[in-house]
Design a protein around this motif. Structure first.
Motif, PDB file in Angstrom:
ATOM      1  N   ALA A 216     -10.514  -8.707  -8.661  1.00 34.03           N
ATOM      2  CA  ALA A 216      -9.644  -8.140  -9.684  1.00 34.03           C
ATOM      3  C   ALA A 216     -10.029  -6.705 -10.029  1.00 34.03           C
ATOM      4  N   ASP A 217     -11.287  -6.318  -9.771  1.00 28.35           N
ATOM      5  CA  ASP A 217     -11.747  -4.984 -10.115  1.00 28.35           C
ATOM      6  C   ASP A 217     -11.627  -3.988  -8.960  1.00 28.35           C
ATOM      7  N   ARG A 218     -11.259  -4.477  -7.772  1.00 26.35           N
ATOM      8  CA  ARG A 218     -11.145  -3.598  -6.618  1.00 26.35           C
ATOM      9  C   ARG A 218      -9.724  -3.046  -6.506  1.00 26.35           C
ATOM     10  N   LEU A 219      -9.615  -1.821  -6.088  1.00 29.05           N
ATOM     11  CA  LEU A 219      -8.330  -1.181  -5.863  1.00 29.05           C
ATOM     12  C   LEU A 219      -7.936  -1.395  -4.404  1.00 29.05           C
ATOM     13  N   ILE A 220      -6.771  -1.987  -4.182  1.00 29.42           N
ATOM     14  CA  ILE A 220      -6.263  -2.226  -2.837  1.00 29.42           C
ATOM     15  C   ILE A 220      -5.051  -1.323  -2.673  1.00 29.42           C
ATOM     16  N   THR A 221      -5.132  -0.358  -1.759  1.00 30.34           N
ATOM     17  CA  THR A 221      -4.063   0.615  -1.591  1.00 30.34           C
ATOM     18  C   THR A 221      -3.792   0.902  -0.121  1.00 30.34           C
ATOM     19  N   ALA A 222      -2.638   1.468   0.113  1.00 34.23           N
ATOM     20  CA  ALA A 222      -2.269   2.031   1.414  1.00 34.23           C
ATOM     21  C   ALA A 222      -1.358   3.206   1.128  1.00 34.23           C
ATOM     22  N   SER A 223      -1.440   4.246   1.946  1.00 32.66           N
ATOM     23  CA  SER A 223      -0.567   5.391   1.730  1.00 32.66           C
ATOM     24  C   SER A 223      -0.322   6.110   3.048  1.00 32.66           C
ATOM     25  N   ALA A 224       0.792   6.835   3.083  1.00 35.88           N
ATOM     26  CA  ALA A 224       1.143   7.610   4.272  1.00 35.88           C
ATOM     27  C   ALA A 224       2.203   8.627   3.902  1.00 35.88           C
ATOM     28  N   ALA A 225       2.286   9.681   4.693  1.00 33.02           N
ATOM     29  CA  ALA A 225       3.349  10.685   4.578  1.00 33.02           C
ATOM     30  C   ALA A 225       4.314  10.466   5.732  1.00 33.02           C
ATOM     31  N   PHE A 226       5.613  10.639   5.450  1.00 32.10           N
ATOM     32  CA  PHE A 226       6.637  10.415   6.470  1.00 32.10           C
ATOM     33  C   PHE A 226       7.589  11.597   6.534  1.00 32.10           C
ATOM     34  N   GLU A 227       7.990  11.933   7.767  1.00 32.86           N
ATOM     35  CA  GLU A 227       9.010  12.946   7.996  1.00 32.86           C
ATOM     36  C   GLU A 227       9.968  12.406   9.035  1.00 32.86           C
TER      37      GLU A 227
ATOM     38  N   ASN B 202       3.010   5.406  -1.438  1.00 35.87           N
ATOM     39  CA  ASN B 202       1.759   4.801  -1.867  1.00 35.87           C
ATOM     40  C   ASN B 202       2.038   3.359  -2.257  1.00 35.87           C
ATOM     41  N   LEU B 203       1.243   2.448  -1.743  1.00 35.61           N
ATOM     42  CA  LEU B 203       1.321   1.026  -2.070  1.00 35.61           C
ATOM     43  C   LEU B 203       0.015   0.640  -2.748  1.00 35.61           C
ATOM     44  N   GLU B 204       0.129  -0.145  -3.814  1.00 35.10           N
ATOM     45  CA  GLU B 204      -1.057  -0.550  -4.567  1.00 35.10           C
ATOM     46  C   GLU B 204      -0.823  -1.945  -5.130  1.00 35.10           C
ATOM     47  N   ILE B 205      -1.879  -2.725  -5.172  1.00 37.89           N
ATOM     48  CA  ILE B 205      -1.803  -4.034  -5.817  1.00 37.89           C
ATOM     49  C   ILE B 205      -2.336  -3.877  -7.224  1.00 37.89           C
ATOM     50  N   ASN B 206      -1.533  -4.333  -8.203  1.00 36.24           N
ATOM     51  CA  ASN B 206      -1.897  -4.194  -9.606  1.00 36.24           C
ATOM     52  C   ASN B 206      -1.350  -5.385 -10.378  1.00 36.24           C
TER      53      ASN B 206
ATOM     54  N   ILE C 186       5.014   0.162  -5.639  1.00 35.27           N
ATOM     55  CA  ILE C 186       5.492   1.030  -4.575  1.00 35.27           C
ATOM     56  C   ILE C 186       5.874   2.361  -5.201  1.00 35.27           C
ATOM     57  N   SER C 187       5.253   3.448  -4.747  1.00 33.02           N
ATOM     58  CA  SER C 187       5.581   4.784  -5.253  1.00 33.02           C
ATOM     59  C   SER C 187       5.977   5.669  -4.086  1.00 33.02           C
ATOM     60  N   VAL C 188       7.074   6.390  -4.271  1.00 33.51           N
ATOM     61  CA  VAL C 188       7.512   7.358  -3.266  1.00 33.51           C
ATOM     62  C   VAL C 188       7.721   8.693  -3.958  1.00 33.51           C
TER      63      VAL C 188
END
Length: 158
Positions: free
Chosen positions: A14-25, A82-86, A92-94
């Motif tokens: 519960a205290d760990r940040l789980i994320t993924a992110s990328a830039a797209f064109e 950016n994807l994050e579990i919270n 989901i953020s774009v």
């Protein structure tokens, strides 16, 4: 995929940040963004033991697809996903460079297209648009687990 669990093995899940992110064109980035979301949620379930329902898997990919499509269609330059579990939800953020804030249009059965924000709002627990110093960021959250009856956890069936 750039999925990361910070401090893995050192803190409770519960205290760990789980994320993924990328830039797209370009338009090819839309399929890559969906794949990133799918791989991220698969990792969240397999590697971190968090439940991800089939509904959540599909809805997160839909939200990612709609938000990245709109960013690629209407904003010059790259977009950032950016994807994050919270708190049991995928956030989901774009971000894109266009300063024009989107709005939901009035219902019109004759209108072709421009239903993306309506879809995102319908399937998300929350959806917010924020103006950034450069451009804007749209953030939506989708609950990962379903109630035993199949409804999204924390939501009432209509």
């Amino acid at each position: 995929m750039n999925a990361a669990a910070q401090n893995e093995g050192q803190e409770p899940l519960a205290d760990r940040l789980i994320t993924a992110s990328a830039a797209f064109e370009g338009s090819a980035g839309i399929a890559e963004a969906r794949a990133l979301a799918r791989d991220f949620l698969t990792s969240v379930q397999a590697d971190h033991g968090l439940p991800v329902s089939a509904r959540a898997m599909g809805m997160v990919q839909l939200v990612v697809s709609e938000l990245v499509t709109n960013a690629r269609k209407y904003a010059p330059g790259p977009c950032l996903l950016n994807l994050e579990i919270n708190d049991g939800a995928a956030q989901i953020s774009v971000w894109d460079s266009d300063t024009t804030l989107p709005s939901v249009r009035a219902a019109d059965p004759e209108r072709i297209g421009q239903h993306g924000l309506e879809l995102v709002m319908a399937v998300s627990q929350t959806c917010c648009v924020h103006r950034e110093p450069v451009g804007k960021k749209i953030t939506a959250s989708v609950v990962l687990a379903d109630d035993p009856g199949g409804d999204a956890a924390g939501r009432q069936a209509m």
